[in-house]
Design an enzyme around this catalytic site. Structure first.
Site, short mmCIF file in Angstrom:
data_model
loop_
_atom_site.label_atom_id
_atom_site.label_comp_id
_atom_site.label_asym_id
_atom_site.label_seq_id
_atom_site.Cartn_x
_atom_site.Cartn_y
_atom_site.Cartn_z
N SER A 9 0.85 -1.19 0.00
CA SER A 9 0.00 0.00 0.00
C SER A 9 0.88 1.24 0.00
O SER A 9 1.99 1.23 0.56
CB SER A 9 -0.90 0.02 1.23
OG SER A 9 -0.15 0.31 2.41
N ASP A 10 0.40 2.31 -0.62
CA ASP A 10 1.01 3.60 -0.36
C ASP A 10 0.74 3.90 1.11
O ASP A 10 -0.14 3.31 1.74
CB ASP A 10 0.40 4.68 -1.26
CG ASP A 10 1.30 5.90 -1.39
OD1 ASP A 10 2.25 6.03 -0.60
OD2 ASP A 10 1.04 6.73 -2.29
N PHE A 11 1.49 4.81 1.70
CA PHE A 11 1.40 5.04 3.14
C PHE A 11 -0.01 5.52 3.52
O PHE A 11 -0.43 6.58 3.09
CB PHE A 11 2.46 6.04 3.57
CG PHE A 11 3.81 5.41 3.77
CD1 PHE A 11 4.65 5.82 4.79
CD2 PHE A 11 4.25 4.39 2.94
CE1 PHE A 11 5.89 5.23 4.97
CE2 PHE A 11 5.48 3.79 3.12
CZ PHE A 11 6.31 4.21 4.14
N TRP A 12 -0.69 4.69 4.29
CA TRP A 12 -2.06 4.92 4.75
C TRP A 12 -3.10 4.80 3.64
O TRP A 12 -4.22 5.27 3.79
CB TRP A 12 -2.19 6.27 5.46
CG TRP A 12 -1.31 6.40 6.65
CD1 TRP A 12 -1.47 5.83 7.88
CD2 TRP A 12 -0.09 7.16 6.73
NE1 TRP A 12 -0.43 6.17 8.71
CE2 TRP A 12 0.43 7.00 8.03
CE3 TRP A 12 0.61 7.95 5.83
CZ2 TRP A 12 1.61 7.60 8.45
CZ3 TRP A 12 1.79 8.56 6.23
CH2 TRP A 12 2.28 8.38 7.53
N SER A 13 -2.77 4.15 2.53
CA SER A 13 -3.79 3.96 1.50
C SER A 13 -4.62 2.71 1.73
O SER A 13 -5.68 2.55 1.12
CB SER A 13 -3.15 3.90 0.10
OG SER A 13 -2.42 2.71 -0.07
#
Length: 714
Positions: free
Chosen positions: A264-268
């Site tokens: 995941s992208d950060f916090w996606s």
């Protein structure tokens, strides 16, 4: 422990076999702990980075820097999995403060080089420094397209063209992974804007998605054998990218054969069972969703199966074993700062674009007299590192503009002197520019943009009133050269009043030297425009159309962005709409001149199946060595309704004065970029339709004086 006790340590097994053996020995708690990063959760879902002041940004980024890793498990021999950001150098790595590295030119600048060999050198620096710093993953390259010239992360991406972006991305990927570092293509997919990136939904037709936005990712997978993909923040057709089984599983794995893992992208990440089930394998930077509570609850209610958890871990461990990361001790090494800086300087020399050069104003003489540098601090006083947000590189050293000019003049034995006027952000001392410019023999106005993750540009103008700096300088001294240090195209209301414009991009640590090399003729600019420069703000595809950007709320509570322009993106938009840009895609001047002759187009014995071979001769008709890019575009049969041209091949050739070099460009219909194909919903595949194809050959998308036709029969 022995190989018998821990069979995953047996290097005679395949990486996947080792990964399966390891996962088979893990407890459930160990598995869950390995599904995510080890960072305390912070709430950033509503943060627009463009709304933060410098102090607030530093506070946020400090939190992002902390513990950018997955904790190891000593008894199983699982190392601390260290992750660093990219793609414009080794960005925020594991630990705080982030390790220092070589600050390189922006990705958009690298694309302007139109040279995959140069991209390989670029990727090798990033990969080798990632390895030297003891990191396992470099989050890059980024291959989203420059759909909008105002998009905040254009500096991290390559261009508006999917083929150019894919070629450069593949070269960078191969170089990174040659250093036994995992490369991670991002941001998958249609993360082409930063506005409301945590909420936005993108609606795009399947043929457009396939022929444009998915294409460079397909090239990363098939041609680059990339080990990891980063899933984007946004929704894709109503479903978050991290939960989108169609893009993460059907396309990425079933159709393309991807064998790596998806982070995941950060916090996606937005869920546990839905994300893992769709094909997302690893949550970063923390375990907000893939926590012990959530995963165990999902297993208990059967919305998640343990085999799905195992699959996610096997995918990541397979890549770690592939690159020998379990056996590699953590032993950070010193980076060759000067050696890598020299390569960065050479890359910068070859990626700058000479946009205008009336009366051979450039290059300047080493004995030019009094040279005055004017501009604001970020562009005229400090090295322009560029790239705000998590990809920002903490440089090992920097070379400032005036320092660089003085160094190069001295190395040439010149007598020119260099002074500067640094203009305040509020232009309060603008009058000093005119006063000093009137006394100078030549003025170099350094202006630009440092864009950032998390925010799109408000408009196409240079920020902080920088146009007025150029206007004040040229009003006092008509011999004013403009050096653009930006990360995407800008409007140039002063273009007709200045004799020369050099697009240098955000150069990074060697800014001062690289720009001085170009201004003084030590290097000959050979870059080409990777993203079209509009003449007017109203010429871009989203002008006055909120449906295309920033999107409209259709009663769902989030912005819906619709790609109603379909295939008409970048130069395809301008050509399809009959709009003349300021500087077209592929354009770029030189300190010498070239003549392209003897162009031939051979469609093969079976057109549409056999490769098309384009041959040409490039002669340097000037007085200095230089490089030209021969570009091949294809016009599809008109009944297909596609824009007039698509880039399908290019070759950069370096030619000595008076000499000629031969160029051969092969367009293979079976290539990963599907050069002759269009997407067919009926066939659910790319197909080569029957009809007449026009092959255009030239030196920019707007300058293709040579053409040939290839007829594909049914």
């Amino acid at each position: 422990m022995t190989v018998t006790d821990q069979p995953w340590t047996d290097t005679g097994k395949t990486p996947k076999e080792r990964a399966q053996a390891l996962v088979g020995a893990m407890t459930l708690d160990q598995k869950i702990a390995q599904l995510h990063g080890s960072m305390k959760t912070i709430n950033i879902y509503d943060v627009q980075m463009g709304d933060l002041d410098d102090e607030e940004m530093e506070q946020l980024l400090a939190q992002i820097r902390i513990e950018r890793h997955v904790a190891g498990i000593e008894e199983l021999g699982i190392p601390r999995f260290r992750i660093t950001n990219g793609p414009v150098g080794v960005g925020m790595g594991d630990g705080y403060p982030s390790p220092k590295a070589t600050s390189l030119p922006m990705s958009i600048g690298l694309a302007a080089g139109f040279d995959p060999a140069l991209a390989h050198e670029y990727g090798d620096i990033i990969g080798s420094e990632t390895a030297s710093l003891g990191q396992h993953v470099l989050e890059g390259p980024g291959v989203c397209l420059h759909r909008l010239p105002t998009a905040g992360r254009n500096f991290e991406y390559f261009s508006e063209d999917p083929y150019l972006s894919g070629v450069m991305g593949v070269a960078v990927t191969k170089a990174i992974q040659a250093n036994d570092v995992i490369a991670m293509g991002k941001h998958y997919v249609v993360n082409d804007q930063e506005y409301e990136r945590f909420r936005t939904n993108v609606e795009v037709d399947e043929d457009v998605l396939r022929e444009l936005y998915l294409l460079p990712f397909e090239m990363l997978v098939k041609d680059g054998d990339i080990a990891a993909i980063m899933s984007a923040y946004n929704r894709v057709r109503g479903t978050y990218a991290t939960e989108n089984r169609y893009t993460l599983h059907t396309v990425l794995r079933d159709e393309w054969g991807f064998e790596g893992y998806v982070q995941s992208d950060f916090w996606s990440c937005r869920s546990a069972a839905a994300s893992l089930g769709a094909g997302m394998d690893h949550e970063m930077p923390d375990g907000k969703w893939l926590s012990e509570t959530n995963v165990k609850s999902a297993l208990e209610d059967h919305s998640l199966e343990i085999e799905t958890v195992d699959r996610a871990l096997v995918r990541r461990y397979t890549q770690m074993f592939r690159f020998g990361q379990f056996e590699r001790p953590y032993d950070p090494q010193q980076i060759d700062a000067q050696g890598h800086g020299a390569i960065s300087r050479r890359i910068g020399n070859q990626t700058a674009i000479l946009l205008k050069n009336d009366d051979a104003t450039l290059p300047l003489s080493k004995d030019a007299g009094r040279i005055l540098v004017v501009g604001q601090q970020a562009f005229a006083e400090d090295a322009c590192l560029g790239g705000g947000g998590s990809s920002k590189v903490d440089p090992l050293y920097t070379v400032a503009p005036v320092e660089g000019l003085r160094d190069v003049i001295e190395s040439l034995g010149g007598t020119a002197t260099v002074e500067s006027v640094i203009v305040a952000r509020d232009l309060s001392n603008l009058a000093e520019v005119g006063e000093a410019a009137a006394r100078a023999d030549v003025v170099v106005a350094m202006v630009g943009i440092v864009a950032t993750e998390g925010a799109d540009r408000a408009d196409l103008d240079l920020p902080n009133g920088q146009d007025r700096i150029v206007e004040a300088a040229v009003a006092a001294n008509p011999r004013t050269v403009v050096v653009l240090k930006d990360s995407s195209p800008v409007l140039m209301p002063w273009i007709d009043t200045v004799p020369a414009v050099l697009e240098a991009w955000n150069q990074g640590a060697e800014d001062g030297h690289a720009v001085a090399d170009l201004l003084l003729g030590v290097a000959n600019p050979s870059g080409k425009v990777p993203t079209t420069y509009p003449r007017r703000a109203e010429d871009v595809l989203d002008a006055g159309d909120p449906v295309r950007y920033p999107g409209t709320d259709e009663g769902e509570g989030w912005p819906n962005i619709r790609y109603t322009e379909r295939h008409e993106v970048g130069y395809r938009w301008y050509q399809a709409q009959g709009i003349e840009p300021l500087f077209p895609f592929g354009y770029g001047l030189s300190y010498t001149t070239f003549e392209v002759t003897d162009v031939t187009v051979d469609g093969g014995a079976t057109p549409g199946t056999d490769p098309i071979t384009v041959r040409a001769s490039v002669r340097n008709t000037g007085e200095v060595a230089g490089a030209e890019v021969v570009q091949v575009y294809l016009g599809l049969p008109t009944e297909l309704g596609r824009p007039p041209k698509r880039l399908v091949g290019f070759a950069k050739v370096r030619v000595e004065p008076g000499a000629a070099e031969q160029v051969e460009i092969v367009i293979d219909p079976a290539a990963t970029n599907h050069p002759l194909s269009v997407w067919s919903d009926a066939a659910h595949d790319f197909v080569v339709p029957a009809g007449e194809y026009t092959v255009y050959v030239g030196t920019s998308s707007a300058e293709t004086p040579f053409s040939g036709t290839v007829t594909v029969t049914g």
